[in-house]
Design a protein around this motif. Structure first.
Motif, short mmCIF file in Angstrom:
data_model
loop_
_atom_site.label_atom_id
_atom_site.label_comp_id
_atom_site.label_asym_id
_atom_site.label_seq_id
_atom_site.Cartn_x
_atom_site.Cartn_y
_atom_site.Cartn_z
N SER A 1 -9.38 -1.72 -6.71
CA SER A 1 -8.25 -2.03 -5.86
C SER A 1 -6.99 -1.55 -6.55
O SER A 1 -6.82 -1.74 -7.76
CB SER A 1 -8.19 -3.54 -5.63
OG SER A 1 -6.92 -3.90 -5.16
N CYS A 2 -6.09 -0.94 -5.77
CA CYS A 2 -4.84 -0.47 -6.35
C CYS A 2 -3.96 -1.64 -6.79
O CYS A 2 -2.91 -1.45 -7.38
CB CYS A 2 -4.10 0.45 -5.39
SG CYS A 2 -3.92 -0.22 -3.75
N PHE A 3 -4.41 -2.87 -6.48
CA PHE A 3 -3.66 -4.03 -6.95
C PHE A 3 -4.06 -4.42 -8.37
O PHE A 3 -3.38 -5.23 -9.00
CB PHE A 3 -3.89 -5.23 -6.02
CG PHE A 3 -3.15 -5.09 -4.73
CD1 PHE A 3 -1.86 -5.57 -4.61
CD2 PHE A 3 -3.73 -4.46 -3.65
CE1 PHE A 3 -1.16 -5.41 -3.42
CE2 PHE A 3 -3.04 -4.30 -2.47
CZ PHE A 3 -1.75 -4.79 -2.35
N ARG B 1 3.51 -1.53 -2.94
CA ARG B 1 4.08 -0.38 -2.22
C ARG B 1 3.05 0.74 -2.12
O ARG B 1 2.92 1.38 -1.08
CB ARG B 1 5.33 0.11 -2.97
CG ARG B 1 6.00 1.27 -2.29
CD ARG B 1 7.16 1.79 -3.10
NE ARG B 1 6.72 2.34 -4.37
CZ ARG B 1 7.53 2.72 -5.35
NH1 ARG B 1 8.83 2.59 -5.21
NH2 ARG B 1 7.06 3.23 -6.46
N GLN B 2 2.30 0.95 -3.20
CA GLN B 2 1.27 1.98 -3.19
C GLN B 2 0.26 1.73 -2.07
O GLN B 2 -0.09 2.62 -1.30
CB GLN B 2 0.56 2.00 -4.56
CG GLN B 2 -0.73 2.79 -4.60
CD GLN B 2 -0.53 4.26 -4.34
OE1 GLN B 2 0.55 4.80 -4.59
NE2 GLN B 2 -1.56 4.93 -3.82
N TRP B 3 -0.17 0.47 -1.97
CA TRP B 3 -1.19 0.15 -0.98
C TRP B 3 -0.67 0.39 0.43
O TRP B 3 -1.27 1.09 1.24
CB TRP B 3 -1.64 -1.31 -1.14
CG TRP B 3 -2.68 -1.69 -0.13
CD1 TRP B 3 -3.97 -1.28 -0.11
CD2 TRP B 3 -2.50 -2.53 1.02
NE1 TRP B 3 -4.62 -1.82 0.97
CE2 TRP B 3 -3.74 -2.59 1.68
CE3 TRP B 3 -1.42 -3.24 1.54
CZ2 TRP B 3 -3.92 -3.32 2.85
CZ3 TRP B 3 -1.61 -3.97 2.70
CH2 TRP B 3 -2.84 -4.01 3.34
N MET B 4 0.49 -0.20 0.72
CA MET B 4 1.00 -0.13 2.09
C MET B 4 1.43 1.29 2.44
O MET B 4 1.20 1.75 3.57
CB MET B 4 2.16 -1.10 2.25
CG MET B 4 2.40 -1.48 3.68
SD MET B 4 3.42 -2.94 3.80
CE MET B 4 4.71 -2.32 4.86
N SER B 5 2.00 2.00 1.48
CA SER B 5 2.41 3.39 1.76
C SER B 5 1.19 4.25 2.01
O SER B 5 1.22 5.15 2.84
CB SER B 5 3.20 3.97 0.59
OG SER B 5 4.21 3.11 0.21
N HIS B 6 0.12 3.98 1.28
CA HIS B 6 -1.09 4.76 1.48
C HIS B 6 -1.63 4.53 2.89
O HIS B 6 -1.98 5.46 3.60
CB HIS B 6 -2.15 4.39 0.44
CG HIS B 6 -3.32 5.33 0.42
ND1 HIS B 6 -4.56 4.96 0.03
CD2 HIS B 6 -3.41 6.63 0.79
CE1 HIS B 6 -5.38 5.99 0.15
NE2 HIS B 6 -4.71 7.01 0.60
N LYS B 7 -1.64 3.27 3.30
CA LYS B 7 -2.15 2.94 4.64
C LYS B 7 -1.31 3.58 5.74
O LYS B 7 -1.84 4.09 6.73
CB LYS B 7 -2.11 1.42 4.87
CG LYS B 7 -2.98 0.60 3.95
CD LYS B 7 -4.42 0.79 4.22
CE LYS B 7 -5.13 1.12 2.94
NZ LYS B 7 -6.49 1.51 3.08
#
Lengths: 367, 281
Positions: free
Chosen positions: A298-300, A321-327
């Motif tokens: 997980s990127c978290f 931010r990485q997770w949501m931007s990726h989505k």
């Protein structure tokens, strides 16, 4: 398109179980999960009440067999298992022997795949099969699998697939598509393999009334959807907002548990590890044996972007931010597909109740 | 072709200590068929695998025309420590090559400026050696200039120090160190590598630039060179991220929307300049 009486669903199941492991919805621990099932395992009549950070299953009044919406599981648990062996190794100072695993099992048949998960499956196919290198195990599992899709009769309380343009009706990417009506299922074959399964069933012709019922059901489902995201220029919004103060605000609520990445049907990130067997280790000859495994990551997780001597994303703010931007942005550039399919799982299964739709609205706010 | 997700075995031919914490090892691919099919470009990397310990992405530091396939490694973690204990004749696993290398074809009729910081010299040594070899084969274009700027922490940390005299045959070489030990004789510069831009004269309109080093050094070099008139399409950087699968599936190497392992590691500055200023991307 043809029609199948509801009580004949078990005949479709019967045809499938001969050649496939049928993966479908089942109640386990008070939650609708995906597992190998028989037709009577489908939790007909149950309804789920979902909120941000909450999921409860209740017995309801709905007459449908598929009366519930998607639970935390998706096809990814089976096509890209949480832990899978990449190869076994046996090595010494002067020789290395590597044996590839056999990922060919009984083929899978997924029953009741929602439109959102079909959209996610398309992204998965791009990730694991679309590049110069293909994931061979994914390929062998995917190629033999059957997708029996289902139009949602009811949305989950956190669903917003209509906003992401992925649902609630299934458009393509299936072997068989099911639409549940009051007394019957409408069936449509999308592939030759699907058609073959339909050929052995006793099907009826579809009437105009059935089609009317179908569209009124879709209308009803759309009308019941509570959440939405304004998608105009969504990637642009994200790229412009990479320094938005809202990320700090989210970071303060975020627990970094990674639940959202585990339930997200498009999250594909993983890591590789060596699992070393204790027997037969000889440090001097460097003799060691074990398996190399692939595990969901997980990127978290704090070490996700770590390299020797540094971490590219040490802060929680950057990891969220990485997770949501990726989505919402990066996948369009990477694969030409949305990384968020609007299934709402990340909202339901977030213990802090972080709601991606509300966070996007907050990013839209002019500072 | 062969499957790039499964390591093949490679034998250590020799190892050489470069500085106190770096070493070079030459590998020979064991399997004949893979050895024949294996082709790489300067700037690409391999995943070196020590069974039981793990994998590390390591740039190839030799030229495709070299006899030996070399990797230059800094001892930093478990895998690199294990690699540093290798001796000639040992067997390790290897996968690759991965990623996009330096655009050598664009260097054909342009001046070449190489800017390296620290171990960032490793993938650029591949270019330097390649230029040396191909230069010998073709008649030198008298107007074509080649420059190599290299910054290290201290004189002791200069990797490939013994090779610079050879590069001087073709390159104009300038070295700098962050901090020169007063006990040791050092006649190069002191200060950041960007300071060396003042020491060279070059035509920004016809110079191709390859930069590799710490991210902040690459970012500053890129901006400095743009100020001096080099078009940002002619500046190339080699990015570093946590490469894990090498084939764009595991997600560890994301740099914004880029997969560093397959879209990079070499990027045109114009492709990623917007991303570089953002912290912790």
């Amino acid at each position: 398109m043809k029609k199948l009486k509801k009580e004949h669903l078990r005949i479709l199941f019967g045809g499938l179980t001969e050649s496939h492991r049928v993966i479908g919805p089942k109640i386990e621990g008070g939650v609708v999960v995906l597992a190998e099932i028989a037709v009577h395992d489908i939790p007909a009549g149950f309804e789920d009440r979902q909120m941000a950070g909450s999921y409860r299953l209740v017995t309801g009044e709905r007459p449908e067999i598929f009366s519930f919406s998607a639970g935390p599981d998706s096809f990814k648990r089976f096509l890209h298992p949480p832990v899978s062996e990449m190869f076994a190794f046996k090595s010494s100072r002067t020789a290395i022997a590597i044996t590839a695993p056999d990922c060919q099992g009984k083929p899978l048949a997924f029953i009741g795949v929602r439109a959102c998960d079909i959209a996610a499956l398309k992204l998965y196919d791009k990730v694991f099969l679309g590049g110069a290198e293909k994931d061979q195990c994914y390929e062998s599992r995917r190629k033999d699998s059957l997708v029996i899709a289902l139009d949602c009769s009811y949305p989950g309380d956190n669903c917003f697939c209509h906003a992401m343009g992925t649902g609630p009706s299934v458009m393509d990417g299936f072997d068989i598509a099911l639409v549940e009506l009051d007394a019957s299922f409408l069936l449509e074959a999308g592939t030759i393999a699907g058609q073959r399964l339909l050929d052995v069933l006793s099907l009826e012709e579809v009437t105009e009334g059935d089609m009317k019922e179908r569209s009124s059901r879709t209308e009803r489902c759309l009308g019941m959807m509570k959440k939405s995201i304004r998608t105009e220029d969504l990637p642009g919004l994200i790229y412009r907002s990479l320094d938005h103060p809202r990320w700090m605000d989210i970071a303060e609520r975020d627990l970094e548990c990674g639940n959202c990445t585990q339930v997200c049907p498009t999250c594909f990130c993983h890591s590789h590890y060596d699992f070393v067997r204790l027997a037969g280790i000889s440090p001097r000859a460097r003799e060691v044996s074990g398996t190399r495994v692939r595990k969901w990551d997980s990127c978290f997780s704090r070490n996700f972007a770590r390299v020797h001597g540094g971490n590219f994303r040490p802060s929680r703010r950057a990891r969220y931010r990485q997770w949501m931007s990726h989505k919402l942005a990066y996948t369009f550039e990477q694969f030409g597909l949305p990384g968020c399919v609007g299934c709402g799982r990340c909202i339901t299964w977030c213990p802090a109740g972080i709601d991606i739709t509300r966070e996007v609205e907050a990013l839209r706010d002019v500072r | 072709m062969y499957d790039k997700s499964v390591p093949f075995d490679a034998k250590v031919k020799w190892t050489k200590k470069e500085t106190r914490d770096t070493f070079t090892c030459a590998l020979k691919i064991n399997n004949r068929d893979i050895q024949k099919a294996y082709r790489f470009l300067p700037g690409q990397f391999n995943m070196l695998y020590v069974p039981g310990i793990g994998e590390a992405p390591i740039s190839i530091s030799s030229s495709p025309l070299d006899h030996d396939l070399m990797h230059t490694v800094r001892v930093a973690g478990d895998v690199t420590t294990a690699l540093s204990n290798l001796r000639a004749g040992d067997m390790i696993g290897m996968r690759g090559p991965f990623g996009r290398g330096w655009p050598l074809e664009e260097a054909e009729d342009l001046d070449l400026l190489i800017v390296a910081g620290g171990l960032g010299i490793a993938p650029l040594r591949s270019v330097a050696r390649h230029v040396l070899k191909t230069h010998a084969a073709k008649k030198r274009d008298a107007h074509q200039r080649r420059m190599l700027l290299y910054g290290a922490k201290t004189p002791k940390d200069i990797v490939f120090r013994d090779e610079f005299p050879r590069y001087r045959d073709i390159f104009e070489v300038f070295l700098t160190v962050d901090r020169a030990d007063p006990e040791e004789y050092w006649r190069g510069e002191a200060g950041l590598v960007t300071k060396l831009f003042d020491r060279i004269t070059f035509d920004p309109r016809c110079t191709l630039v390859f930069v590799c080093g710490p991210e902040i050094m690459m970012q500053n070099s890129g901006r400095e060179l743009i100020l001096r008139g080099v078009p940002e399409e002619r500046i190339f950087l080699s990015m570093e991220r946590n490469m894990n699968c090498g084939i764009g599936m595991c997600g560890h190497c994301f740099f914004g929307p880029k997969f560093v392992c397959k879209d990079g590691p070499v990027f045109r500055f114009s492709e990623i300049e917007g991303l570089m200023g953002i912290k912790e991307l």
